[in-house]
Design an enzyme around this catalytic site. Sequence first.
Site, mmCIF file in Angstrom:
data_model
loop_
_atom_site.group_PDB
_atom_site.id
_atom_site.type_symbol
_atom_site.label_atom_id
_atom_site.label_comp_id
_atom_site.label_asym_id
_atom_site.label_seq_id
_atom_site.Cartn_x
_atom_site.Cartn_y
_atom_site.Cartn_z
ATOM 1 N N ARG A 114 -13.257 15.953 -33.687
ATOM 2 C CA ARG A 114 -12.556 16.877 -33.025
ATOM 3 C C ARG A 114 -13.007 18.218 -33.384
ATOM 4 O O ARG A 114 -12.368 18.923 -34.142
ATOM 5 C CB ARG A 114 -10.802 16.745 -32.760
ATOM 6 C CG ARG A 114 -10.587 15.507 -32.291
ATOM 7 C CD ARG A 114 -9.954 15.577 -30.838
ATOM 8 N NE ARG A 114 -11.314 15.562 -29.961
ATOM 9 C CZ ARG A 114 -11.129 15.232 -28.496
ATOM 10 N NH1 ARG A 114 -10.004 14.476 -28.029
ATOM 11 N NH2 ARG A 114 -12.028 15.192 -27.819
ATOM 12 N N ASP A 158 1.692 20.365 -20.228
ATOM 13 C CA ASP A 158 1.056 19.214 -20.295
ATOM 14 C C ASP A 158 1.983 18.380 -21.277
ATOM 15 O O ASP A 158 1.909 18.720 -22.570
ATOM 16 C CB ASP A 158 -0.509 19.520 -21.036
ATOM 17 C CG ASP A 158 -1.194 18.272 -21.427
ATOM 18 O OD1 ASP A 158 -0.527 17.267 -21.349
ATOM 19 O OD2 ASP A 158 -2.424 18.465 -21.753
ATOM 20 N N LYS A 176 -0.012 8.065 -23.478
ATOM 21 C CA LYS A 176 0.118 8.326 -24.838
ATOM 22 C C LYS A 176 1.621 8.068 -25.044
ATOM 23 O O LYS A 176 1.998 6.925 -25.317
ATOM 24 C CB LYS A 176 0.023 9.794 -25.162
ATOM 25 C CG LYS A 176 -1.549 9.999 -25.264
ATOM 26 C CD LYS A 176 -2.259 9.965 -24.076
ATOM 27 C CE LYS A 176 -3.745 11.001 -24.150
ATOM 28 N NZ LYS A 176 -4.510 10.583 -23.006
ATOM 29 N N PHE A 195 -18.755 14.967 -25.869
ATOM 30 C CA PHE A 195 -18.404 14.103 -27.001
ATOM 31 C C PHE A 195 -18.393 12.873 -26.589
ATOM 32 O O PHE A 195 -18.528 11.857 -27.552
ATOM 33 C CB PHE A 195 -17.281 14.870 -27.609
ATOM 34 C CG PHE A 195 -15.911 14.803 -26.474
ATOM 35 C CD1 PHE A 195 -15.826 15.699 -25.763
ATOM 36 C CD2 PHE A 195 -15.194 13.470 -26.527
ATOM 37 C CE1 PHE A 195 -14.664 15.753 -24.882
ATOM 38 C CE2 PHE A 195 -14.225 13.485 -25.600
ATOM 39 C CZ PHE A 195 -13.776 14.540 -24.761
ATOM 40 N N TYR A 238 0.928 -1.153 0.000
ATOM 41 C CA TYR A 238 -0.112 -0.040 0.054
ATOM 42 C C TYR A 238 0.753 1.208 0.046
ATOM 43 O O TYR A 238 0.652 2.148 -0.779
ATOM 44 C CB TYR A 238 -0.774 0.039 1.274
ATOM 45 C CG TYR A 238 -1.926 1.174 1.194
ATOM 46 C CD1 TYR A 238 -3.136 1.081 0.499
ATOM 47 C CD2 TYR A 238 -1.643 2.273 1.499
ATOM 48 C CE1 TYR A 238 -3.994 2.016 0.434
ATOM 49 C CE2 TYR A 238 -2.486 3.425 1.600
ATOM 50 C CZ TYR A 238 -3.844 3.329 1.079
ATOM 51 O OH TYR A 238 -4.562 4.328 0.855
ATOM 52 N N PHE A 251 -7.495 21.818 -24.256
ATOM 53 C CA PHE A 251 -7.709 20.221 -24.271
ATOM 54 C C PHE A 251 -9.108 20.060 -23.386
ATOM 55 O O PHE A 251 -9.249 20.824 -22.386
ATOM 56 C CB PHE A 251 -6.679 19.585 -23.835
ATOM 57 C CG PHE A 251 -6.887 18.220 -24.103
ATOM 58 C CD1 PHE A 251 -7.098 17.692 -25.339
ATOM 59 C CD2 PHE A 251 -7.357 17.299 -23.169
ATOM 60 C CE1 PHE A 251 -7.711 16.348 -25.646
ATOM 61 C CE2 PHE A 251 -7.794 15.948 -23.329
ATOM 62 C CZ PHE A 251 -8.044 15.646 -24.656
ATOM 63 N N THR A 252 -10.061 19.409 -23.775
ATOM 64 C CA THR A 252 -11.329 18.895 -23.316
ATOM 65 C C THR A 252 -11.217 19.007 -21.692
ATOM 66 O O THR A 252 -11.784 19.555 -20.910
ATOM 67 C CB THR A 252 -12.018 17.728 -23.955
ATOM 68 O OG1 THR A 252 -11.023 16.730 -23.735
ATOM 69 C CG2 THR A 252 -12.165 18.152 -25.242
HETATM 70 O O1 PLI Z 1 -7.041 10.609 -20.835
HETATM 71 P P1 PLI Z 1 -6.140 11.150 -19.826
HETATM 72 O O2 PLI Z 1 -7.154 11.630 -18.429
HETATM 73 O O3 PLI Z 1 -5.113 10.233 -19.300
HETATM 74 O O4 PLI Z 1 -5.393 12.525 -20.108
HETATM 75 C C1 PLI Z 1 -6.017 13.777 -20.449
HETATM 76 C C2 PLI Z 1 -5.361 14.394 -21.332
HETATM 77 C C3 PLI Z 1 -4.540 15.494 -21.103
HETATM 78 N N1 PLI Z 1 -3.954 16.389 -22.015
HETATM 79 C C4 PLI Z 1 -3.889 15.984 -23.354
HETATM 80 C C5 PLI Z 1 -3.100 16.763 -24.310
HETATM 81 C C6 PLI Z 1 -4.443 14.819 -23.703
HETATM 82 O O5 PLI Z 1 -4.391 14.661 -24.903
HETATM 83 C C7 PLI Z 1 -5.141 14.079 -22.729
HETATM 84 C C8 PLI Z 1 -6.177 12.963 -23.270
HETATM 85 N N2 PLI Z 1 -6.520 12.524 -24.539
HETATM 86 C C9 PLI Z 1 -7.224 11.640 -25.024
HETATM 87 C C10 PLI Z 1 -8.024 10.796 -24.187
HETATM 88 C C11 PLI Z 1 -7.178 11.554 -26.572
HETATM 89 O O6 PLI Z 1 -7.875 10.813 -27.012
HETATM 90 O O7 PLI Z 1 -6.662 12.380 -27.151
#
Ligand code: PLI
Length: 463
Positions: free
Chosen positions: A388, A221, A264, A455, A78, A130-131
């Site tokens: 998008r 970011d 990513k 979306f 933990y 970003f969303t």
């Molecule tokens: O999907 P998360 O919660 O691990 O990360 C959010 C996120 C933050 N910043 C940026 C630039 C992103 O591209 C992002 C998530 N992007 C997704 C899910 C995408 O499909 O682009």
Amino acid sequence: MKSKELVQRSWAEPYKIKMVELVHMTTAAERKKAIEDAGYNTFLLRSKQVYIDLLTDSGTSAMSDRQWAGMMLGDESYAGSENFYHLEATIRKYYGYKYVIPAHQGRGAENILSKVLIKPGDIIPGNMYFTTTRLHQELAGGRFVDIIIDEAHDPLSEHPFKGNVDLKKLEALVKEYGSKKIPYVCIATSVNMAGGQPISLQNLRALRDFTKKHKIKIIHDMTRVAENAYFIRMKEKGYKNKSVREIVHEICSLTDGATMSAKKDALVNIGGFLAVNDKKTYEEASNLVVVYEGLHTYGGLAGRDMEAMAIGITESVDDDHIRARVGQVEYLGNKLLEKKVPIVLPIGGHGIFIDAKRFLPHLKQKQFPAQALAAALYVDSGVRTMERGIVSAGRNADTGDHYYPELELVRLTVPRRVYTQAHMDVVAESVVEVFKKRKSISGLKMIFEPKYLRFFQARFKPL
Ligand code: PLI
């Protein structure tokens, strides 16, 4: 010719395939029914209904044998897991940030960071929204203001660094609101909503000078920082002989902290973190993380997830890896350009973005052209993509009106180390086929609209 030079002639993948996952083929009739049942929203399809999945590059990478081996070294204590200390050391080594807090994914880190740094009434300038990032800024009482250069909103502009900040826009904000109302500038590397477009080191350095003068932080970011670094190496004067690893480190050194979706660039299926250099911010964030994510040495992740992330970060800054990754995206983009399909230029790092306004000029933006195009592509071939445009942009939190973004795009996002060149050929064939019959595509009407990040779950029907 030396063998290394031979290898360098192509972007061919610097790995070979050890295990495969079978994909599903469907008939056109099945796909037509599936998209109807999904309310014309590709997020609501089941993955079994999809042939080639270009919905997102998030959490969809193939992990390496080393990462899988690392999963077996998961220390599931933990508190104080060994894997946390490995992750922390890796982040310090490659990114240079001092204090690290894991989070279950990017938006978990954004939530904590926004709550710590933003006060109600604050302004958060950034290089395009970003969303999830903007939503967390708003939920913390802040307001996002776009300070990216104008070229970023023009799909035809071939500016090599469309992720750059327009310092005049930032200066005007500081004049209007005062620097006390601006806790930080939010800088994304490889700006997602602009088409995976990089920021230059020259621009970031100028921004650092300006923000230092006004005592404003820069929060990075860094979700796709390695891809941005690769473009700097290819396009920015003076960086041709630097490694991606060195450039990544330099980018991070010009910022005060970062949020990361490790799903990513960092090649894992789940995970993220918050990293900062300042102890006070760290202490407040490590207190809040126990409320929302978990203890500060696991932040919602299993030990094995942190181990896979540490190894993934190391692999992500490898020059050969990133060259093949971006090379595959370019391969797909060039196939579409050959057939005159309108896409965002220059080709970005993580996907190809089709310009739905030029693809479907007979539709108005309020008829959701990108949403309709993503649905049509799916019906044609089972290739899943993502809107998008106006749907992703959502509504203005103050007025309740739709935002009408300049960019109305369909993103063909390429997962890392997953698909082959032949898959890219199939995708290009399908896009070209749909382009030929584009006049037959009708617009959509939104029949269900969730309050947040609409979306993901909105439903539509054809007009
Ligand atoms: O999907 P998360 O919660 O691990 O990360 C959010 C996120 C933050 N910043 C940026 C630039 C992103 O591209 C992002 C998530 N992007 C997704 C899910 C995408 O499909 O682009």
